[in-house]
Design an enzyme around this catalytic site. Structure first.
Site, short mmCIF file in Angstrom:
data_model
loop_
_atom_site.label_atom_id
_atom_site.label_comp_id
_atom_site.label_asym_id
_atom_site.label_seq_id
_atom_site.Cartn_x
_atom_site.Cartn_y
_atom_site.Cartn_z
N ASP A 261 0.77 -1.25 0.00
CA ASP A 261 0.00 0.00 0.00
C ASP A 261 0.80 1.30 0.00
O ASP A 261 0.25 2.34 -0.29
CB ASP A 261 -0.98 -0.01 1.18
CG ASP A 261 -2.28 0.72 0.85
OD1 ASP A 261 -2.53 0.99 -0.34
OD2 ASP A 261 -3.04 1.04 1.78
N HIS B 108 1.89 4.30 6.40
CA HIS B 108 1.74 4.93 5.08
C HIS B 108 0.55 5.89 5.01
O HIS B 108 0.36 6.56 3.99
CB HIS B 108 1.68 3.87 3.97
CG HIS B 108 0.58 2.88 4.15
ND1 HIS B 108 0.73 1.74 4.91
CD2 HIS B 108 -0.68 2.84 3.67
CE1 HIS B 108 -0.40 1.05 4.88
NE2 HIS B 108 -1.27 1.70 4.15
#
Length: 973
Positions: A110, A379
């Site tokens: 991701d 993230h």
């Protein structure tokens, strides 16, 4: 977009509770778990003893597998290597201590683009394969077509094949099950539907639950699944297809998922002759084992990364390099304070075994900051791509951890000094400067780097008539001047020279006698109207130190040129602030948001008038430039404070002299504006930019022309370093937080400093992702200008000197005429055997992790099996040491050489070293027993190889370029 607590309540706790229950019901079922933060919260707060036993059993059977194993799936673009290692170590330590489990595969699906540092880190941690997904859409399409989505990645040019790793790039479907069904208008393969916030639905009916599998649709489901599997199979070289079953926030009702999955898996396998496919539940390990056993020869990829990342022609994910600049800055400050706190506490435990501070409590204080710094590497954390309330959660956790570590450091100072009974009565030690004018103040300054450092620290004082003294009562060079921040205070700059991992104490007194600090005097220049500036007549004036002459033009109040005095090389040099105007209406075209940067047109200059004030003193000159929207504006939104230092005789001023410090004040911005500082020089750079990957290695960034969105697609992350150069001269930029950076013209480099955005994209609105950030940001960048040879010797040490500036603690002394110490005793107090490494090495970690696990693997597994792990306090005898070589092979004739380090001698100040064990990066493997898979390449057709090098018996180790070596060190008690 929800806090960890909200996510636990809404779905995450249910994932583990129901998955564990379902795995126990069918031997064929498997599951992979990634981020430890959620799992640890479940393990500590939710799991029953029965569930805990089941987890142990499932791990042993290989049906539950932890992949990555860090606290989070860290971002790869804007994170620092130290923090990536920290969060991996934090998760791996928990897994090994609790289960004896060591992850060997990644699942980096991701993060928005892939750095070349990550494969190297995972190789050093003992991983056998690496898995990524988000890379440029056009590059992925090309790799897919040519069956090149799998390769052996040599992420580091210096470590090359020694730390290479097999890498799998997910195909166009990425990490989720395809959600479209040809025979239903509901989502596909997500039978538990989608999680709801803040509470799970009372009736258990979630939105958009897929059509249950029945006899009537079983064949249709199977056809859909098989068609997708075959489509993907055509993109890979082996007949093994990784088919990810799940997505974000899935499996919170695992019973309904597995019940439907079982039917489908069984049906396809019963009709495998007809379908030409067999399917099985698998972990990441099962998949890579299957590919590895095919024994194919793979292509290698060099150290080029996959940044930046675009999903469509107008969707360049380069905005997040700058989003939430304040959070990015605080996260890095917290990381730096943790670094200092760890070595400070380690020295205290080693040198003061009789100290009065409770070690277990101290460890908890450090752990609160380890946890906070680890989680913000997510993230959707330091990236600035979270909602405001989640940003607040990160900020609160960081501030709480920083408060704890500052408190710990202050109490250690207090304890050590009172233990010495040296005649001083400490009334307090506090971590914030309260600027008490009525008592003598002292400051304790700790240098967390393992080098001797000469630099300035800044203290806020209420009076300019001041003297500064060291522990021996000698006058210390200092300069005091009116503060940028407030009318009523002054900034006191104290010149400090401190050896590695040591502290010094300075007392600040109201003026007594002649020994006063230098006073910086202000000259204010007339505000200049840039629209009417006479281009022909320049009124130039220089600001000079031993290394540079910076010339300003009084006609414009802007910088004009910089001369590097050693070579007498002059570079034309101007700086201006500009704004990119961006669109917020999806009906009118591409938008910018937390992730994306989509400028409407070229950047527009923001100011028509510039004010200038020069503060000059014997030690420092500060040039203050204020940028106004026009000549009559009252307020400015932009300012630059440029500092040039002059170092007196007798001090090592090399780093100080060679840096031009700049601090910027930017904001509050208007809506849908993105603010950049553009530096234009006369260097013929051919528009070639260099930026770092995670403060670890440099990447070459040639300017690329695209049909669409060229500006945004030529933005790159600068985590710590960027530079431009011509054949002779290089301009380096060093940063204390991440920024987007680009070279939009020859000789130019521009840094994005701040963003304020709003848009009406429904998804962004639903998740509070509009980045309406009305703050003022105060980033710092250091500039170094010089020959390539000179900048090469300076930029690594300077970058770390900026990252790890000394920690300043304040205190008050009661009693003005304190007795003087005997000189000998005072020397001991300060220079308690410093820890020093050569300038091409960095002491990356010196800490006491507190892990209770045995470093003998067989013993650790046996202890867990016998339930011994639960007992016992933290282990304070094991010291974690990491040493990193800062240079690449061939980068510098001297600094790129391997370095021999005698660990016994290096650490003699902490006690007598009794044993050293070399470990994998996160500490869980003995390097001598770590055997990673060797994938066949044309270059190396052999099969297996051992990882790691043995530390010799006499505690001497040779550290080669770019190596990061990790050790457990034990001292004689």
């Amino acid at each position: 977009f929800f806090s960890f607590q909200e996510s636990m309540h809404a779905y995450a706790a249910n994932v583990y509770t129901t998955v564990i229950e379902e795995l126990m019901k069918g031997k064929q079922r498997k599951f992979i778990a990634v981020e430890q933060e959620f799992f640890r919260l479940w393990w500590d707060m939710v799991a029953t003893d029965t569930q805990k036993k089941q987890v142990h059993q499932l791990l042993q059977e290989g049906r539950l597998e932890f992949v990555i194993g860090g606290q989070v799936m860290h971002d790869e673009a804007v994170t620092l290597i130290d923090d990536q290692i920290l969060q991996l170590t934090e998760g791996h330590g928990f897994l090994y201590e609790t289960f004896g489990f060591r992850p060997q595969f990644s699942w980096h699906v991701d993060p928005f683009g892939a750095s070349a540092t990550t494969p190297t880190l995972f190789a050093l941690a003992g991983f056998n394969a690496h898995l990524i997904s988000r890379i440029d859409y056009d590059l992925k399409a090309d790799m897919q077509k040519n069956k090149k989505l799998q390769f052996v990645w040599q992420g580091s040019p210096s470590l090359s094949e020694r730390q290479e790793i097999f890498t799998h790039v997910m195909d166009q479907y990425s990490y989720c099950t395809p959600s479209q069904l040809p025979f239903s208008n509901r989502s596909g393969f997500f039978w538990n539907g989608f999680a709801t916030f803040p509470d799970p639905p009372k009736d258990g009916v979630y939105p958009n639950m897929s059509l249950p599998v029945t006899d009537a649709n079983l064949h249709l489901y199977a056809q859909t699944m098989v068609a997708n599997i075959k489509e993907r199979a055509a993109w890979f070289r082996t007949g093994d297809v990784l088919w990810p079953w799940g997505c974000d926030k899935q499996f919170f009702n695992a019973s309904i998922q597995y019940a439907n999955m079982d039917l489908l898996v069984d049906y396809i396998n019963k009709h495998s002759g007809e379908f030409g496919v067999t399917v099985q539940y698998a972990t990441v390990s099962d998949y890579f084992q299957a590919v590895y056993s095919r024994n194919l020869t793979w292509e290698t990829r060099d150290s080029q990364d996959f940044l930046p990342y675009s999903t469509e022609p107008f969707q360049a994910w380069t905005g997040f390099y700058t989003s939430r600049s304040t959070l990015k800055g605080v996260a890095r400050r917290a990381s730096s304070l943790l670094y200092a706190g760890e070595s400070f506490f380690t020295q205290y435990v080693r040198k003061h075994p009789e100290g009065s501070i409770c070690k277990c409590k101290a460890l908890k204080q450090l752990q609160s900051l380890r946890w906070a710094v680890s989680e913000v590497q997510h993230h959707d954390g330091i990236t600035g791509t979270e909602s405001p309330k989640v940003k607040d959660m990160y900020m609160n956790n960081l501030m709480y951890g920083m408060f704890n570590v500052k408190k710990l450091m202050a109490s250690i100072i207090f304890d050590i000094n009172n233990a010495k009974k040296n005649g001083e009565v400490y009334s307090s030690v506090y971590t914030e400067d309260s600027g008490k004018p009525d008592v003598d103040q002292y400051v304790v300054v700790y240098n967390p780097l393992a080098w001797n450092i000469t630099t300035f620290v800044t203290v806020s004082v209420s009076n300019e008539a001041i003297s500064v003294y060291d522990e021996l009562g000698r006058s210390v060079p200092a300069q005091v001047q009116s503060s940028v921040e407030s009318q009523s205070t002054y900034d006191l700059y104290i010149l400090v020279a401190i050896s590695g991992l040591s502290y010094r104490k300075y007392s600040i007194k109201p003026l007594s006698g002649k020994q006063s600090a230098f006073i910086g005097r202000s000259i204010e220049y007339k505000r200049r109207d840039l629209t009417r500036a006479d281009q022909q007549s320049q009124q130039l004036f220089p600001v000079v130190n031993n290394c540079y002459q910076i010339v300003f033009d009084q006609n414009t109040n802007l910088m004009h040129s910089i001369t590097e005095r050693e070579t007498n090389q002059t570079v034309q040099f101007t700086q201006e602030f500009l704004e990119y105007h961006v669109n917020g209406d999806t009906m009118k075209g591409p938008i910018s948001d937390n992730y994306l940067f989509a400028p409407n047109a070229s950047a527009v200059p923001v100011s028509k008038a510039v004010g200038l004030e020069v503060m000059s003193g014997s030690l420092m000159t500060e040039i203050r430039q204020y940028f106004y929207s026009n000549v009559t504006s009252q307020d400015y939104k932009y300012a630059v404070y440029t500092r040039l230092y002059s170092v007196p005789e007798g001090y090592d001023g090399k780093l100080l002299c060679h840096r031009i410090e700049q601090e910027y004040s930017v904001g509050p911005l208007e809506l849908n504006r993105e603010a950049v500082l553009r530096t234009s020089t006369s260097l013929n750079t051919r528009q070639l930019l260099y930026t770092d990957n995670n403060g670890y290695q440099m990447q070459k960034r040639p300017f690329k022309a695209y049909v669409n969105n060229t500006v945004a697609r030529n933005y790159y992350p600068m985590v710590q370093t960027a530079y431009v150069e011509d054949d002779t001269t290089r301009l380096m930029l060093l940063a204390e937080r991440a920024h987007g950076v680009s070279s939009q013209g020859n000789g130019q480099v521009e840094v994005m400093l701040h963003r304020r955005l709003w848009n009406n994209l429904q998804w962004d609105l639903n998740n509070s992702l509009t980045l309406n950030d009305s703050s003022v940001v105060r980033p710092v960048i250091w500039l170094i200008l010089g020959t390539k040879a000179v900048t090469n010797t300076l930029y690594r040490t300077s970058g770390l000197a900026l990252e790890h500036r000394p920690v300043v603690m304040f205190g008050a002394l009661s009693g003005r005429d304190k007795p003087k110490l005997p000189r000998q005793l005072q020397q001991n107090l300060v220079h308690d055997s410093p820890v020093t490494v050569p300038p091409n090495l960095h002491l990356q970690t010196l800490s006491i992790p507190g892990w209770k696990y045995s470093s003998n693997h067989a013993e650790q597994v046996r202890n867990i099996h016998m339930g011994k792990q639960k007992q016992g306090d933290a282990d304070f005898s094991r010291v974690l040491l990491r040493i990193r070589h800062l240079y690449e092979v061939g980068e510098d004739p001297v600094l790129s050489q391997p370095v021999m380090v005698d660990l016994k001698s290096l650490l003699k100040g902490l006690g007598s070293v009794m044993a050293v064990e070399e470990r994998s990066l996160t500490g869980t493997w003995d390097v001598n027993t770590l055997e990673r898979w060797k994938w066949k390449t044309a270059q190396y057709p052999g099969k297996r190889f051992f990882n790691g090098t043995e530390a010799s018996e006499d505690y001497k180790v040779t550290v080669h370029p770019k190596e990061i070596r990790t050790f457990f060190v034990y001292f004689q008690v």
